[in-house]
Design a protein around this motif. Structure first.
Motif, PDB file in Angstrom:
ATOM      1  N   GLU A 188      -2.086   6.957   8.527  1.00  0.00           N
ATOM      2  CA  GLU A 188      -1.397   8.217   8.757  1.00  0.00           C
ATOM      3  C   GLU A 188      -0.444   8.477   7.599  1.00  0.00           C
ATOM      4  N   LYS A 189       0.012   9.715   7.498  1.00  0.00           N
ATOM      5  CA  LYS A 189       0.918  10.074   6.415  1.00  0.00           C
ATOM      6  C   LYS A 189       2.296   9.446   6.654  1.00  0.00           C
ATOM      7  N   GLY A 190       2.986   9.228   5.563  1.00  0.00           N
ATOM      8  CA  GLY A 190       4.305   8.605   5.636  1.00  0.00           C
ATOM      9  C   GLY A 190       4.236   7.169   5.184  1.00  0.00           C
ATOM     10  N   GLY A 191       5.341   6.622   4.781  1.00  0.00           N
ATOM     11  CA  GLY A 191       5.363   5.246   4.312  1.00  0.00           C
ATOM     12  C   GLY A 191       6.641   4.567   4.753  1.00  0.00           C
ATOM     13  N   PRO A 192       6.848   3.353   4.321  1.00  0.00           N
ATOM     14  CA  PRO A 192       5.971   2.539   3.482  1.00  0.00           C
ATOM     15  C   PRO A 192       4.838   1.922   4.304  1.00  0.00           C
ATOM     16  N   MET A 193       3.936   1.215   3.626  1.00  0.00           N
ATOM     17  CA  MET A 193       2.847   0.520   4.300  1.00  0.00           C
ATOM     18  C   MET A 193       3.122  -0.978   4.277  1.00  0.00           C
ATOM     19  N   ILE A 194       2.879  -1.603   5.420  1.00  0.00           N
ATOM     20  CA  ILE A 194       2.999  -3.067   5.507  1.00  0.00           C
ATOM     21  C   ILE A 194       1.588  -3.640   5.580  1.00  0.00           C
ATOM     22  N   LEU A 220       3.313  -7.782   2.820  1.00  0.00           N
ATOM     23  CA  LEU A 220       4.117  -7.087   1.819  1.00  0.00           C
ATOM     24  C   LEU A 220       4.463  -5.682   2.304  1.00  0.00           C
ATOM     25  N   VAL A 221       5.553  -5.135   1.792  1.00  0.00           N
ATOM     26  CA  VAL A 221       5.926  -3.751   2.052  1.00  0.00           C
ATOM     27  C   VAL A 221       5.623  -2.960   0.778  1.00  0.00           C
ATOM     28  N   LEU A 222       4.654  -2.042   0.872  1.00  0.00           N
ATOM     29  CA  LEU A 222       4.224  -1.280  -0.294  1.00  0.00           C
ATOM     30  C   LEU A 222       4.807   0.130  -0.233  1.00  0.00           C
ATOM     31  N   ASP A 223       5.379   0.548  -1.333  1.00  0.00           N
ATOM     32  CA  ASP A 223       5.991   1.876  -1.421  1.00  0.00           C
ATOM     33  C   ASP A 223       4.915   2.905  -1.737  1.00  0.00           C
ATOM     34  N   VAL A 224       4.145   3.296  -0.698  1.00  0.00           N
ATOM     35  CA  VAL A 224       3.085   4.284  -0.842  1.00  0.00           C
ATOM     36  C   VAL A 224       3.268   5.335   0.264  1.00  0.00           C
ATOM     37  N   PRO A 225       2.746   6.554   0.072  1.00  0.00           N
ATOM     38  CA  PRO A 225       2.983   7.638   1.032  1.00  0.00           C
ATOM     39  C   PRO A 225       2.031   7.622   2.221  1.00  0.00           C
ATOM     40  N   MET A 226       1.717   6.454   2.734  1.00  0.00           N
ATOM     41  CA  MET A 226       0.856   6.335   3.902  1.00  0.00           C
ATOM     42  C   MET A 226       1.218   5.034   4.611  1.00  0.00           C
TER      43      MET A 226
END
Length: 382
Positions: A236-242, A246-252
């Motif tokens: 889904e839209k929004g971040g960050p992704m785990i 790791l915690v990734l700074d991406v827009p999903m």
């Protein structure tokens, strides 16, 4: 003659090192102390078993013997082995001077029923009995690193436990002791008592060092078992992704009841699968609000602990992540390191791969991420 057993398990195992006293380390499907206790609980000549432990080790011993229907008596040890044995003697029935007792080191997990038989039989004729094996190696007397002389080994033996005694004789030896001894037979000898030997077994060795522990583990029948895990989470839209710890700074981000770490979930199920222990939904049901938003590294660490408690050793994890994005290559090594940290294995035991589905299916359309993992575990199949 009724015979009781005292298992001495109050030591700290400083020569082996490590935060956990050696007697509570896993050895196949059991701990070291549990194997030692089992041998006496299962033997028909043993009436009662007393386990001498250090204060504060009650939970450790309880966990080690949780599956044993027959109870043991537990007492706290003293500052020395000799003091610990004395406290074990105090726990035996005082009004039964005709009884026998065997004193055994918890660090000898492979004592056989045959050795216990031989000690018990000899107690009918002798007040003090010890199992012994001939010295097989050539012995040298040294001064530092220099050899001074070769020692005649023909009259020497290596002494083991369990050492058997008439209770009255051992109590008298402890009461009269003026100096410490490395074994209970030494106390009887110091009082002029007669000690006889019966054949021991080389497999009845004492675990003292890392080398001893390695030999003990190698002597067990371990077979490789492989567990498989697969998981999918919607994007889904929004971040960050785990993902992958790791915690990734991406827009999903990934949707799920917990933090939805699809990679760790796949590995967790692989570990459960290797030991036949259900799956992640069984241990952490999504219907339980306690796990809402929970960090998946908790699930993975729990699964790894379950493997170890089942007598398994994690030797390899192979993870494949299937997605169009984010790109896994730039974070692959960090992901390997994080997974290795959670599971407590070397990073060389963790493989992380990524692939696409050539824009086919839900992963190809960017609707979700899938992950599959295999976990290879060496497990004692006793």
């Amino acid at each position: 003659m009724p015979i009781d057993a005292i298992i001495v398990a109050a030591g700290r195992g400083t020569r082996l090192g490590g935060a956990l006293p050696k007697q509570y380390l896993p050895l196949g499907s059991r701990t070291i102390v549990a194997r030692a206790v089992d041998a006496f609980l299962d033997h028909p000549v043993i009436r009662d078993v007393v386990v001498v432990i250090a204060e504060g080790d009650e939970e450790r011993l309880g966990a080690a013997l949780a599956d044993r229907p027959r109870a043991v008596r537990v007492v706290h040890g003293g500052e020395t082995r000799q003091a610990s044995v004395a406290r074990g003697l105090d726990a035996l029935p005082a009004a039964d001077p005709a009884a026998g007792v065997m004193v055994h080191d918890a660090a000898r997990p492979f004592v056989s029923a045959a050795v216990i038989d031989r000690v018990a039989a000899a107690l009918a004729q002798s007040a003090a009995v010890i199992p012994a094996v001939p010295v097989a190696d050539t012995l040298k007397r040294v001064d530092g690193s220099e050899v001074v002389a070769t020692v005649d080994r023909s009259a020497l033996v290596q002494v083991q436990t369990p050492q058997g005694f008439h209770v009255a004789a051992l109590r008298a030896a402890h009461a009269a002791a003026r100096e410490s001894a490395t074994d209970d037979a030494g106390l009887v000898e110091a009082q002029g008592g007669r000690v006889t030997t019966v054949p021991g077994e080389r497999t009845n060795f004492k675990i003292t060092t890392e080398d001893d522990l390695a030999v003990a583990r190698a002597s067990l029948l371990e077979v490789p078992v492989v567990g498989h895990g697969f998981d999918v989470h919607r994007l889904e839209k929004g971040g960050p992704m785990i993902i992958g710890g790791l915690v990734l700074d991406v827009p999903m981000r990934l949707q799920g009841h917990s933090d939805a770490d699809v990679a760790l979930h796949a590995i967790t199920d692989a570990l459960f699968g290797a030991i036949g222990d259900g799956d992640i939904g069984h241990h952490f049901p999504p219907s339980d609000e306690a796990w809402r938003g929970a960090a998946s590294d908790r699930f993975l660490a729990y699964a790894a602990d379950r493997v170890r408690k089942a007598g398994g050793r994690i030797v390899h994890i192979d993870l494949t992540i299937m997605c169009e994005r984010p790109k896994i290559g730039p974070v692959r090594e960090a992901m390997r390191a994080r997974i290795a940290e959670i599971v407590a294995v070397p990073v060389t035991a963790v493989s992380v791969k990524a692939t696409t589905t050539e824009r086919l299916g839900f992963t190809g359309r960017g609707e979700g991420i899938a992950a599959q993992a295999t976990a290879t575990v060496l497990r004692s199949m006793e």
